[in-house]
Design an enzyme around this catalytic site. Structure first.
Site, short mmCIF file in Angstrom:
data_model
loop_
_atom_site.label_atom_id
_atom_site.label_comp_id
_atom_site.label_asym_id
_atom_site.label_seq_id
_atom_site.Cartn_x
_atom_site.Cartn_y
_atom_site.Cartn_z
N HIS A 160 -29.89 47.73 68.02
CA HIS A 160 -28.95 48.64 68.51
C HIS A 160 -29.03 47.87 70.11
O HIS A 160 -28.31 47.90 70.65
CB HIS A 160 -29.68 49.38 67.94
CG HIS A 160 -30.81 50.02 68.94
ND1 HIS A 160 -31.23 50.76 68.24
CD2 HIS A 160 -30.65 50.33 69.92
CE1 HIS A 160 -32.51 51.16 69.32
NE2 HIS A 160 -32.34 51.02 70.18
N ASP A 206 -32.92 47.55 61.66
CA ASP A 206 -32.57 47.43 63.05
C ASP A 206 -33.70 46.22 63.70
O ASP A 206 -34.42 46.81 64.78
CB ASP A 206 -33.30 49.04 63.53
CG ASP A 206 -32.63 49.21 64.72
OD1 ASP A 206 -31.82 48.45 65.40
OD2 ASP A 206 -32.95 50.05 66.00
N SER A 231 -36.09 50.29 74.19
CA SER A 231 -36.19 49.86 71.66
C SER A 231 -36.46 48.36 72.64
O SER A 231 -36.10 47.70 73.24
CB SER A 231 -34.81 50.00 72.13
OG SER A 231 -34.62 51.64 71.63
#
Length: 396
Positions: free
Chosen positions: A130, A160, A238
């Site tokens: 992402h 992911d 992230s």
């Protein structure tokens, strides 16, 4: 049950990216908690290392001196050692994407940021999918401040995970050491390094709050076996590493549970076991090859999974599994199809393990390899029947 505002948003600096949890988008309300566990209400925000030989209580370790020659406490020694051994393995990732402007009907550039880890001296970088999803340009900045344009090597949206590659001198690359996420324990100390809000190589500490959490993944499958932590992670974290007290990567920081979009002490990391399984395939072929049973669709019932459609010529059809019976009925000049779903097999287990939900069945299949032989237990004509099946390859 209270209505929940469910969203899964990238921990990208400065923006929340709308993604889906099941069929729930940002701004929609739905019943039920977004994560398994104690049922707490929360919004889901998608948000190396040589082994260290210093540990708390290690009498033989050389003392670390702080300003004014104050000797660091054992806890401080571990913190300092982990950071000094691993921070050079963490990179800052900046992306440029095009987003639609509905008013002017134009595509306008949009920037995002995240974190990553150096995997090897060849320049492969690990991050979340992402973080780089839809990016037309990706730049990676190393610890020394040098920035390189990155090539997207491979992605796996269901987990992911993404792998990038930069053309940097090998001597400037400090690879991580992948640890073991199998024997983790709740209460175990963990460390996170990333670039929250663009503040590069920020170090935070905490503990493992829980294990085997499940998070909705809008791109396909539920993210399983997630590590829940209380170490502070925020937008920009992230893709950064989650480390143990030996400086080994035990996970990749991926999401937070929050009603505000900021850290509330509930974060989630993909386990190193998933990373170790996915990354080699992405480097080798750019995608993940998964086993396929040849069952295209099922209906979930209280008794099991009723086969709705088989892949023509696929493993299930070759093994003799049955889908609905289709009959053609002529009425005057018209021909109708009548579907008899009662004729379809009802899947109740794989290799003796009950699979009453579609997620259970998919997990059972994906835990195997292509060409593995499995046994599917079905209810057919009121009796349980065992059907041997050799798995194929998805997309092949």
């Amino acid at each position: 049950m209270r209505q929940l505002l469910l969203c899964l948003a990238c921990l990208l600096c400065g923006a929340l990216a709308a993604v889906v949890a099941d069929v729930w988008w940002i701004g929609e309300e739905a019943d039920g908690p977004p994560v398994s566990g104690d049922g707490s209400l929360a919004t889901i925000e998608t948000m190396k290392a040589p082994i260290i030989h210093i540990a708390a209580g290690d009498a033989d370790a050389a003392p670390i001196l702080l300003p004014e020659d104050r000797k660091a406490t054992p806890d401080e020694q571990v913190n300092i050692a982990v950071y000094e051994a691993t921070n050079r393995s963490v990179v800052n990732i900046n992306t440029e994407t095009l987003q639609a402007d509905s008013f002017f009907r134009l595509e306008v550039p949009s920037e995002g940021a995240g974190s990553g880890s150096v995997l090897n001296k060849q320049g492969h970088i690990l991050t979340n999918y992402h973080v780089v999803e839809g990016a037309r340009r990706i730049e990676v900045t190393l610890y020394d401040g040098r920035t390189y344009e990155a090539e997207l090597v491979g992605v796996d949206p269901p987990t992911d995970i993404a792998v990038l590659k930069i053309d940097a001198p090998p001597e400037t690359l400090e690879p991580v050491t992948l640890g073991d996420a199998v024997n983790l324990r709740v209460g175990q100390r963990v460390f996170a390094i990333g670039n929250p809000f663009g503040l590069e190589r920020t170090f935070t500490t905490g503990v493992i709050s829980s294990l085997n959490r499940e998070l909705p993944n809008p791109r396909r499958r539920t993210l399983k076996s997630m590590i829940q932590i209380d170490a502070a992670i925020n937008p920009g974290n992230s893709g950064g590493p989650l480390l143990d007290s030996q400086g080994r990567v035990i996970g990749m920081n991926t999401a937070i549970a929050s009603k505000t979009g900021q850290n509330t002490g509930v974060g989630f990391a993909l386990p190193a076991t998933t990373i170790a399984r996915i990354v080699p395939q992405l480097i080798q072929r750019g995608r993940v090859v998964r086993p396929d049973a040849g069952i295209a669709r099922v209906y979930q019932t209280e008794r099991g999974l009723l086969i709705a459609r088989l892949t023509p010529g696929g493993p299930a059809e070759r093994a003799g599994l049955r889908g609905p019976r289709v009959e053609r009925v002529r009425k005057g000049p018209f021909v109708y199809e009548r579907i008899d779903r009662a004729a379809a097999d009802l899947i109740v287990a794989v290799d003796g393990v009950p699979t009453l939900e579609a997620e259970d069945f998919l997990s059972a299949i994906e835990s195997r390899q292509p060409n593995d032989r499995i046994t599917i237990h079905v209810i057919r004509d009121g009796r349980e029947t065992k059907i041997p099946l050799v798995l194929g390859t998805d997309g092949g």
